[in-house]
Every structure is written in C-alpha cells, then in structure tokens.
Design a protein around this motif. Structure first.
Motif, PDB file in Angstrom:
ATOM      1  N   UNK A  22       0.830  -1.196   0.000  1.00 20.86           N
ATOM      2  CA  UNK A  22       0.000   0.000   0.000  1.00 20.86           C
ATOM      3  C   UNK A  22       0.865   1.246   0.000  1.00 20.86           C
ATOM      4  N   UNK A  23       1.935   1.262   0.828  1.00 21.55           N
ATOM      5  CA  UNK A  23       2.840   2.413   0.885  1.00 21.55           C
ATOM      6  C   UNK A  23       3.530   2.642  -0.458  1.00 21.55           C
ATOM      7  N   UNK A  24       3.955   1.510  -1.063  1.00 25.99           N
ATOM      8  CA  UNK A  24       4.632   1.612  -2.369  1.00 25.99           C
ATOM      9  C   UNK A  24       3.698   2.233  -3.389  1.00 25.99           C
ATOM     10  N   UNK A  25       2.423   1.778  -3.332  1.00 21.22           N
ATOM     11  CA  UNK A  25       1.402   2.262  -4.262  1.00 21.22           C
ATOM     12  C   UNK A  25       1.237   3.769  -4.109  1.00 21.22           C
ATOM     13  N   UNK A  26       1.207   4.251  -2.838  1.00 23.51           N
ATOM     14  CA  UNK A  26       1.058   5.684  -2.581  1.00 23.51           C
ATOM     15  C   UNK A  26       2.242   6.468  -3.141  1.00 23.51           C
ATOM     16  N   UNK A  27       3.467   5.916  -2.917  1.00 24.35           N
ATOM     17  CA  UNK A  27       4.661   6.598  -3.399  1.00 24.35           C
ATOM     18  C   UNK A  27       4.641   6.683  -4.923  1.00 24.35           C
ATOM     19  N   UNK A  28       4.187   5.568  -5.563  1.00 21.00           N
ATOM     20  CA  UNK A  28       4.142   5.559  -7.032  1.00 21.00           C
ATOM     21  C   UNK A  28       3.174   6.623  -7.515  1.00 21.00           C
ATOM     22  N   UNK A  29       2.046   6.746  -6.809  1.00 18.82           N
ATOM     23  CA  UNK A  29       1.042   7.753  -7.197  1.00 18.82           C
ATOM     24  C   UNK A  29       1.632   9.148  -7.088  1.00 18.82           C
ATOM     25  N   UNK A  30       2.335   9.418  -5.974  1.00 21.17           N
ATOM     26  CA  UNK A  30       2.971  10.720  -5.781  1.00 21.17           C
ATOM     27  C   UNK A  30       3.958  11.003  -6.900  1.00 21.17           C
ATOM     28  N   UNK A  31       4.749   9.953  -7.228  1.00 22.29           N
ATOM     29  CA  UNK A  31       5.771  10.100  -8.268  1.00 22.29           C
ATOM     30  C   UNK A  31       5.131  10.436  -9.598  1.00 22.29           C
ATOM     31  N   UNK A  32       4.004   9.728  -9.899  1.00 25.04           N
ATOM     32  CA  UNK A  32       3.344   9.961 -11.194  1.00 25.04           C
ATOM     33  C   UNK A  32       2.765  11.360 -11.279  1.00 25.04           C
TER      34      UNK A  32
ATOM     35  N   UNK B 293      14.126   8.807  -8.345  1.00 23.97           N
ATOM     36  CA  UNK B 293      14.406   9.132  -9.745  1.00 23.97           C
ATOM     37  C   UNK B 293      13.469   8.378 -10.666  1.00 23.97           C
ATOM     38  N   UNK B 294      13.154   7.139 -10.363  1.00 21.48           N
ATOM     39  CA  UNK B 294      12.228   6.384 -11.208  1.00 21.48           C
ATOM     40  C   UNK B 294      11.500   5.323 -10.402  1.00 21.48           C
ATOM     41  N   UNK B 295      10.574   4.687 -11.100  1.00 18.97           N
ATOM     42  CA  UNK B 295       9.688   3.727 -10.407  1.00 18.97           C
ATOM     43  C   UNK B 295      10.464   2.520  -9.907  1.00 18.97           C
ATOM     44  N   UNK B 296      11.512   2.169 -10.599  1.00 21.38           N
ATOM     45  CA  UNK B 296      12.283   0.992 -10.171  1.00 21.38           C
ATOM     46  C   UNK B 296      12.834   1.195  -8.757  1.00 21.38           C
ATOM     47  N   UNK B 297      13.245   2.456  -8.482  1.00 20.99           N
ATOM     48  CA  UNK B 297      13.790   2.730  -7.149  1.00 20.99           C
ATOM     49  C   UNK B 297      12.716   2.534  -6.090  1.00 20.99           C
ATOM     50  N   UNK B 298      11.485   2.974  -6.418  1.00 25.33           N
ATOM     51  CA  UNK B 298      10.394   2.815  -5.460  1.00 25.33           C
ATOM     52  C   UNK B 298      10.152   1.331  -5.203  1.00 25.33           C
ATOM     53  N   UNK B 299      10.198   0.554  -6.300  1.00 29.52           N
ATOM     54  CA  UNK B 299       9.916  -0.873  -6.147  1.00 29.52           C
ATOM     55  C   UNK B 299      10.949  -1.547  -5.266  1.00 29.52           C
ATOM     56  N   UNK B 300      12.221  -1.082  -5.385  1.00 30.55           N
ATOM     57  CA  UNK B 300      13.276  -1.792  -4.654  1.00 30.55           C
ATOM     58  C   UNK B 300      13.480  -1.210  -3.263  1.00 30.55           C
ATOM     59  N   UNK B 301      12.777  -0.111  -2.956  1.00 30.43           N
ATOM     60  CA  UNK B 301      13.061   0.557  -1.704  1.00 30.43           C
ATOM     61  C   UNK B 301      12.699  -0.304  -0.513  1.00 30.43           C
ATOM     62  N   UNK B 302      13.500  -0.188   0.521  1.00 30.38           N
ATOM     63  CA  UNK B 302      13.238  -0.915   1.756  1.00 30.38           C
ATOM     64  C   UNK B 302      12.675   0.082   2.762  1.00 30.38           C
ATOM     65  N   UNK B 303      11.473  -0.197   3.265  1.00 28.29           N
ATOM     66  CA  UNK B 303      10.841   0.734   4.186  1.00 28.29           C
ATOM     67  C   UNK B 303      11.325   0.497   5.600  1.00 28.29           C
ATOM     68  N   UNK B 304      11.520   1.605   6.332  1.00 32.09           N
ATOM     69  CA  UNK B 304      11.921   1.466   7.731  1.00 32.09           C
ATOM     70  C   UNK B 304      10.677   1.196   8.560  1.00 32.09           C
ATOM     71  N   UNK B 305      10.893   0.469   9.666  1.00 30.91           N
ATOM     72  CA  UNK B 305       9.733   0.119  10.480  1.00 30.91           C
ATOM     73  C   UNK B 305       9.441   1.261  11.428  1.00 30.91           C
ATOM     74  N   UNK B 306       8.686   2.239  10.951  1.00 33.89           N
ATOM     75  CA  UNK B 306       8.282   3.332  11.837  1.00 33.89           C
ATOM     76  C   UNK B 306       6.915   3.830  11.395  1.00 33.89           C
TER      77      UNK B 306
END
Lengths: 219, 262
Positions: free
Chosen positions: B97-107, B116-129
C-alpha cells in the motif's frame, strides 16, 4: 496443470482489484487453497479403502460407499475453489480487451485501462455477484447432499447386494468434520468480503455520480 | 499451490523485517516446513493403515482410530504453520500500500517525492516506523497468540506430547475393551518433541523481537521529547516577534484604509 495455474491466474487478477479484493485473494490462497493442498487432500486420500462394512458379501461395500458419497467432499471442495476463482477472469479479459482496442486505434482511449470505471465497473460488479452466487450454491449443495455438515461414524446400508441392513463405518469422521467446518467458515468469510466489496463500490460510484450531477446542475 | 508459494510470498516480507524477524523466517522454513514436508509426512503417512486392533470386528478399528485421533498431528501442524505465517501478510499488504502511494505521488510529479524512477520505489526498503511499526508489532503479537493456542490445543488433545504404543478402546461396535496398537510410536514421539521444541524457539524469537521493537519505540520517543524540550524558548521568541509584525501590518492597513476613505 495443477493448482499453481490457478494461483498464477489469481495473481494476475490482484493487479486490478480493490483493497478488499486483494484481501479476498489472500484469504483464498492461504486459508482455502493452501489448506486444501497441504492438509485436506490427504485426509480423504484413502476414503474408499478405509470405508468398512460389517459384511463379507462382495460388492456390498462398493454399493454402500457409492450411495452415501455420490460426489466426495474433497472433489466438491476442489470444484468450488475453481468455480469461485473463475469470475475474476472476466475482469482480466475486459482489461485485455481495452488494451487491445487502444493498440488497434493507435490512440490513448482510456486514461488508465486498469482503472475500475465505466464498463469495467459493471464487469467487476458482475464478477462479484457471480462469485457470491457460486459460493452460496456450493454451500447449499454440500448441505443438501450430506444432510447438514455432519459426518457420522456409522451409516446403515440396505441396498442390494447387501443381504440385510448392514453397518458401515466411515474413516476419520471427526477430522473430516473439522475440515468441513473450516471450509464452510472460509466460504462464509469470502461471501462477507465479496458483499463488503460490492457495497463499497456501489456506494463510492453512486456518490461520485451524484456529485458530478450536482456540479453540472450548478453550472 | 504449495509450501513453495508460501515461501515466495513471505520472502518478500523478509526485506522489511528486523534481523530477529529474518532469523524467525529461516527457522520457520528450514526447521518446520521443510521437516514437515520431507520427513514428518512420511512418518504419519501410514498411520491409519498400520493402526491395528486386536479384534476381527469390522468397524472397530475405524471407530477407535477416530476416537483417539480426532485430528491428526500432521494436519494440526500444517494448520499451525499456515495460521502462524498469515500475520506476515498484513505487513506485506501494508508495504504494498505504501509503495502504491509513493508511485502515485511520483506519477503526479509531487516535489516531495525524491525518487528518480519507479524501479527505485519498487526496490526501496521501508523502515519500520509510524503506522508500519504498529502493523508489524500487531503481526508479531498475533503470531505469538496463534503459536500458543496451537501448542495448548496439542497438549490438551493428546494428553501431553508422548505417543503411547498401546491404547485400550471400548467404543461401539468393539465387543469389549480392545487393545489397539499405534504404528511407529517412538518415531512419532521424537518428531512431536522436535516440532514442539522448534515452536518454543519461534515463540522466544517473537518475544525477543517484540521487546526489541518496544525498546526502540520508547528510545525514539524519549529522543524526540528531549529535542522538543530544548526548542520551546526559541519558538516563544519567534512567536512574539511575529505577533509584533502582525500588529504593525494590521495598524498600517487600517491607516491606509481610513486614509483612502477620507
């Protein structure tokens, strides 16, 4: 061809679903498909061999087993899983049709072919209604075929060639009943999820529609 | 669909777990699921065929087996593993869900989004906070509950973790009390104790992870309150300056308006 095929199909559907739709897919994978393959299949594996009647008359056991289990629980379960997953394909086909149309006309006809609006909304709602309907049909079928969701330890059989009324014993009735209840519970959960998704979509899009109309009237 | 698919699903969650979470996942797959599939299933494979009762009465064996094994060990373990793995899906859904939100913001071209691009969002590791911390902690809590419930159910149903060699049965249609013999009791006891031991290790790992997350949460909070205590004096001074400026502006506005009207 195995359950992996169904799993791949459903993963494809996941892309075009709402949040509740994704929860539905997760429930179907984890609590129905995985439980079926990992646990339930083995319980019913030797049900015919382990079905025992208190008689030496050849053919009596076969006939009694066939009378009490016209379609085995596990086969009905498998059919239910397949039928209930299939309506989601309608959505996948519709999205593919939209993308194909865009390619043919070489223009961008839709803002986003995967977004649920217009015709795709109707298809999605129809698939939800079909899924719910099929779940209910199978639950009713289970209930009617087996006189409720009980599995007795002992059944009395008096069909030819059995000479008189004969006692026949079903194997692992308690374990089968536990898993049958589990099946019913997960079916009911899926029905609730489908109905929730249906109400959510109807509510969301009617509000959108009325707001649009309101804005048009003001203009 | 089999345990391999579960491995794929949970493998995705592994990226966003703590180190203890990663150890838990490894223990789950190697010492529980793999042992179940490769060894335990074969030990219990012939359990009803080789369950023998000292009687020729047809049906007695079936009834006695059903009486002593309402649900087989192997099926209970399979259910336990499925239920214990399910809370991790909550975390996977939250991350998606978080990734989806970030992608929406990026678009949308939001300036807050610094990928820089969607691939980075896909590979990003979210911190537990934030909300992900609550989802993650909730999932560990549910895991603990499920493990405990299943272990208790096991103990309750089978009167301990030992598999006896001989069981005495007098359920109808057995004529009198009949001796029934379980197949491979020692091997089954060994595997039962092994699975219980690994369950206990998993419970300990979950408790450790929970403590670790809570400690981190409280440390972070105390750091934040420590920082905010230093700032209020600064903020007060700035606020009074701003108030003075506002008064000056409003006074000058009033003067110009009055001047204009007259």
């Amino acid at each position: 061809m195995s359950w992996a095929f169904l799993r791949d199909l459903l993963s494809g559907v996941n892309k075009y679903s709402t949040g509740i739709g994704r929860i539905w897919v997760a429930v179907v994978f984890m609590f129905r498909l995985l439980v079926y393959v990992a646990a339930a299949e083995n319980i019913w594996k030797h049900e015919h061999d382990e079905f025992e009647c208190n008689i030496k008359q050849p053919g009596c056991e076969n006939v009694c087993f066939d009378h009490f289990f016209p379609v085995s629980h596990i086969r009905l379960w498998a059919l239910q899983l397949i039928m209930v997953s299939t309506p989601s394909l309608l959505v996948v086909f519709h999205v593919a049709y939209r993308k194909n149309r865009e390619k043919q006309h070489n223009q961008k006809l839709y803002k986003n072919p995967g977004k649920i609006d217009g015709g795709l909304l109707c298809t999605y709602l129809i698939s939800l209604i079909l899924k719910t309907g099929l779940e209910i049909v199978f639950l009713v079928l289970f209930y009617k075929l087996y006189n409720g969701f009980k599995i007795p330890r002992l059944v009395k059989c008096a069909i030819k060639p059995c000479p008189n009324t004969v006692d026949c014993y079903i194997s692992k009735p308690t374990e089968k009943m536990i898993f049958l209840y589990f099946l019913v519970a997960t079916s009911c959960l899926c029905i609730v999820l489908n109905l929730a998704e249906l109400s959510y979509l109807v509510f969301k899009y009617s509000i959108k529609y009325y707001l649009k109309r309101h804005v048009k009237k003001q203009q | 669909m089999d345990w391999g698919a579960l491995h794929t699903i949970l493998g995705g969650v592994n990226k966003h777990s703590t180190s203890i979470g990663k150890i838990w996942l490894t223990v789950l797959f190697i010492f529980r699921i793999m042992i179940l599939v490769v060894a335990a299933e074969k030990v219990w494979g012939d359990e009803q065929d080789d369950f023998v009762c000292n009687t020729l009465q047809p049906g007695c064996r079936n009834v006695c087996y059903d009486h002593f094994f309402p649900i087989s060990h192997i099926r209970l373990w399979a259910l336990q593993l499925i239920f214990v793995s399910t809370p991790a899906l909550l975390v996977a859904m939250h991350v998606a869900y978080r990734r989806h939100e970030k992608k929406r913001q990026f678009r949308k071209g939001d300036q807050k989004c610094d990928f820089k691009d969607i691939e980075e969002i896909r590979k990003q590791r979210f911190r537990i906070e934030g909300s992900l911390w609550w989802t993650y902690t909730g999932s560990i809590f549910f895991r603990l509950i499920f493990e405990a419930v299943f272990m208790y159910a096991f103990y309750f149903m089978y009167d301990g973790f030992r598999m006896p060699r001989l069981m005495k049965c007098n359920a109808w249609p057995c004529p009198n009390t009949v001796d029934c013999f379980v197949s491979r009791p020692t091997e089954k006891t060994v595997f039962t104790i092994f699975m219980i031991a690994v369950s206990s290790i998993c419970i300990l790992l979950n408790v450790a992870e929970l403590c670790y997350l809570l400690t981190k949460f409280f440390l972070r909070r105390s750091k934040k309150t420590g920082n905010s205590k230093q700032q209020p004096n600064h903020e007060n001074k700035e606020e009074t300056k701003q108030n003075e400026m506002n008064e000056l502006i409003s006074d000058s506005c009033q003067n110009t308006v009055i001047g204009f009207s007259s």
